[in-house]
Design a protein around this motif. Structure first.
Motif, PDB file in Angstrom:
ATOM      1  N   THR A 204      14.745  18.548  -1.340  1.00 12.88           N
ATOM      2  CA  THR A 204      14.569  17.531  -2.386  1.00 12.88           C
ATOM      3  C   THR A 204      14.580  16.127  -1.805  1.00 12.88           C
ATOM      4  N   ILE A 205      15.502  15.868  -0.894  1.00 14.86           N
ATOM      5  CA  ILE A 205      15.617  14.525  -0.298  1.00 14.86           C
ATOM      6  C   ILE A 205      14.368  14.177   0.498  1.00 14.86           C
ATOM      7  N   MET A 206      13.886  15.117   1.319  1.00 12.02           N
ATOM      8  CA  MET A 206      12.691  14.837   2.123  1.00 12.02           C
ATOM      9  C   MET A 206      11.464  14.651   1.241  1.00 12.02           C
ATOM     10  N   HIS A 207      11.345  15.458   0.209  1.00  9.70           N
ATOM     11  CA  HIS A 207      10.203  15.338  -0.704  1.00  9.70           C
ATOM     12  C   HIS A 207      10.157  13.939  -1.311  1.00  9.70           C
ATOM     13  N   GLU A 208      11.287  13.447  -1.769  1.00 10.02           N
ATOM     14  CA  GLU A 208      11.347  12.123  -2.383  1.00 10.02           C
ATOM     15  C   GLU A 208      11.120  11.029  -1.330  1.00 10.02           C
ATOM     16  N   HIS A 209      11.612  11.250  -0.130  1.00 13.59           N
ATOM     17  CA  HIS A 209      11.428  10.267   0.948  1.00 13.59           C
ATOM     18  C   HIS A 209       9.940  10.045   1.232  1.00 13.59           C
ATOM     19  N   VAL A 210       9.185  11.131   1.327  1.00 15.75           N
ATOM     20  CA  VAL A 210       7.747  11.025   1.600  1.00 15.75           C
ATOM     21  C   VAL A 210       7.029  10.347   0.434  1.00 15.75           C
ATOM     22  N   LEU A 211       7.394  10.711  -0.794  1.00 16.95           N
ATOM     23  CA  LEU A 211       6.757  10.097  -1.962  1.00 16.95           C
ATOM     24  C   LEU A 211       7.113   8.616  -2.079  1.00 16.95           C
ATOM     25  N   ALA A 212       8.338   8.260  -1.712  1.00 15.03           N
ATOM     26  CA  ALA A 212       8.756   6.853  -1.764  1.00 15.03           C
ATOM     27  C   ALA A 212       7.946   6.014  -0.793  1.00 15.03           C
ATOM     28  N   PHE A 213       7.697   6.554   0.389  1.00 17.01           N
ATOM     29  CA  PHE A 213       6.859   5.842   1.351  1.00 17.01           C
ATOM     30  C   PHE A 213       5.450   5.659   0.798  1.00 17.01           C
ATOM     31  N   GLN A 214       4.942   6.691   0.121  1.00 17.98           N
ATOM     32  CA  GLN A 214       3.608   6.570  -0.460  1.00 17.98           C
ATOM     33  C   GLN A 214       3.559   5.418  -1.456  1.00 17.98           C
ATOM     34  N   ARG A 215       4.582   5.309  -2.282  1.00 14.12           N
ATOM     35  CA  ARG A 215       4.604   4.226  -3.275  1.00 14.12           C
ATOM     36  C   ARG A 215       4.618   2.863  -2.586  1.00 14.12           C
ATOM     37  N   GLU A 216       5.408   2.751  -1.502  1.00 13.00           N
ATOM     38  CA  GLU A 216       5.484   1.492  -0.762  1.00 13.00           C
ATOM     39  C   GLU A 216       4.128   1.142  -0.144  1.00 13.00           C
ATOM     40  N   ILE A 217       3.477   2.129   0.445  1.00 11.11           N
ATOM     41  CA  ILE A 217       2.201   1.883   1.126  1.00 11.11           C
ATOM     42  C   ILE A 217       1.110   1.529   0.128  1.00 11.11           C
ATOM     43  N   LEU A 218       1.056   2.239  -0.989  1.00 12.34           N
ATOM     44  CA  LEU A 218       0.048   1.932  -2.013  1.00 12.34           C
ATOM     45  C   LEU A 218       0.248   0.517  -2.561  1.00 12.34           C
ATOM     46  N   ALA A 219       1.513   0.119  -2.758  1.00 14.79           N
ATOM     47  CA  ALA A 219       1.794  -1.232  -3.233  1.00 14.79           C
ATOM     48  C   ALA A 219       1.356  -2.251  -2.206  1.00 14.79           C
ATOM     49  N   ALA A 220       1.590  -1.954  -0.920  1.00  8.60           N
ATOM     50  CA  ALA A 220       1.192  -2.879   0.151  1.00  8.60           C
ATOM     51  C   ALA A 220      -0.324  -2.981   0.234  1.00  8.60           C
ATOM     52  N   PHE A 221      -1.027  -1.847   0.075  1.00  6.89           N
ATOM     53  CA  PHE A 221      -2.481  -1.871   0.070  1.00  6.89           C
ATOM     54  C   PHE A 221      -2.998  -2.721  -1.081  1.00  6.89           C
ATOM     55  N   SER A 222      -2.368  -2.589  -2.247  1.00  5.02           N
ATOM     56  CA  SER A 222      -2.777  -3.376  -3.420  1.00  5.02           C
ATOM     57  C   SER A 222      -2.589  -4.872  -3.171  1.00  5.02           C
ATOM     58  N   ARG A 223      -1.481  -5.228  -2.542  1.00  6.67           N
ATOM     59  CA  ARG A 223      -1.243  -6.644  -2.218  1.00  6.67           C
ATOM     60  C   ARG A 223      -2.271  -7.158  -1.232  1.00  6.67           C
ATOM     61  N   SER A 224      -2.657  -6.287  -0.292  1.00  4.04           N
ATOM     62  CA  SER A 224      -3.639  -6.678   0.717  1.00  4.04           C
ATOM     63  C   SER A 224      -5.009  -6.920   0.097  1.00  4.04           C
ATOM     64  N   GLU A 225      -5.402  -6.019  -0.833  1.00  2.30           N
ATOM     65  CA  GLU A 225      -6.700  -6.161  -1.476  1.00  2.30           C
ATOM     66  C   GLU A 225      -6.738  -7.346  -2.426  1.00  2.30           C
ATOM     67  N   GLY A 226      -5.571  -7.694  -2.966  1.00  2.00           N
ATOM     68  CA  GLY A 226      -5.528  -8.807  -3.916  1.00  2.00           C
ATOM     69  C   GLY A 226      -5.479 -10.161  -3.259  1.00  2.00           C
ATOM     70  N   SER A 227      -5.177 -10.169  -1.938  1.00  2.00           N
ATOM     71  CA  SER A 227      -5.048 -11.459  -1.249  1.00  2.00           C
ATOM     72  C   SER A 227      -6.381 -11.967  -0.729  1.00  2.00           C
TER      73      SER A 227
END
Length: 227
Positions: A204-227
């Motif tokens: 459970t912990i590893m599953h959430e860890h991988v998904l949390a990174f995905q959320r961080e990366i997608l947010a960073a990509f969105s910030r990059s495209e918006g800049s």
């Protein structure tokens, strides 16, 4: 039929090809070779001090892993990274990394138990600090420990491939992921679950860890495209 004198040459060529693959893979992952870069055979042979055959073997392996694309009559290019790659890779990694964590907990032996304790102590000493690239490398060490402790070579080989793609994506946005230190430090919970031999909890912990990174990366990509 091969003569005994030919065998060492074949082995040596294979070893050089592996080294060339690892060196080029790391340059692609860390963006020293950025998406779209042309791989020029003669220049790489000179730079790496190797022959054409091992270089071509390395490039063939990179192409199979979708890190480079060979275009007839045009050349070999480092592949682009698309936002959709993040979702597709994470869907696979979240399940397989979680399964590896569960196996690691259930199959923990004395040697790996000692390694887990050492990693946990290092992580405690970080206290959420460290430079971004150093933190990413530490996170990679924890994942690799988990694959090793799972003791399934096929699972390890598969995760190695997908982790390489994830790592390249992370390097693209590393300077825009401010919470990386906390995310890596949270891996203490994973190590604790493995040390306690709690398979379902580790999963459970590893599953959430991988998904949390995905959320961080997608947010960073969105910030990059918006800049």
């Amino acid at each position: 039929m091969s003569t005994p004198a030919e065998i060492p040459d074949t082995t040596a060529t294979r070893l050089v090809a592996v080294r060339a693959y690892e060196e080029l893979r790391d340059q692609i992952v860390t963006l020293h070779l950025r998406p779209g870069t042309v791989l020029r055979e003669d220049a790489l042979m000179k730079e790496m001090g190797i022959g054409r055959t091992p270089l071509r073997e390395a490039v063939k392996r990179l192409a199979l892993e979708n890190l480079v694309e060979v275009q007839p009559r045009r050349g070999t290019f480092v592949t682009d990274v698309e936002a959709s790659d993040i979702q597709n890779i994470t869907e696979v990694r979240a399940e397989l990394e979680a399964y590896a964590a569960e196996l690691a907990a259930l199959r923990l032996d004395p040697e790996m138990h000692e390694q887990a304790e050492a990693l946990r102590q290092e992580l405690e000493d970080l206290d959420g600090g460290g430079d971004q690239e150093g933190l990413m490398r530490f996170d990679e060490r924890i994942h690799r420990f988990t694959w090793e402790a799972a003791r399934n070579p096929y699972l390890k080989q598969t995760l190695e491939r997908y982790f390489t793609h994830s790592l390249r994506i992370w390097y693209l946005v590393l300077d825009r992921v401010p919470t990386l230190g906390h995310s890596v430090h949270d891996q203490i919970q994973l190590l604790d679950a493995i040390l306690d031999r709690s398979g379902p909890h580790a999963r459970t912990i590893m599953h959430e860890h991988v998904l949390a990174f995905q959320r961080e990366i997608l947010a960073a990509f969105s910030r990059s495209e918006g800049s």
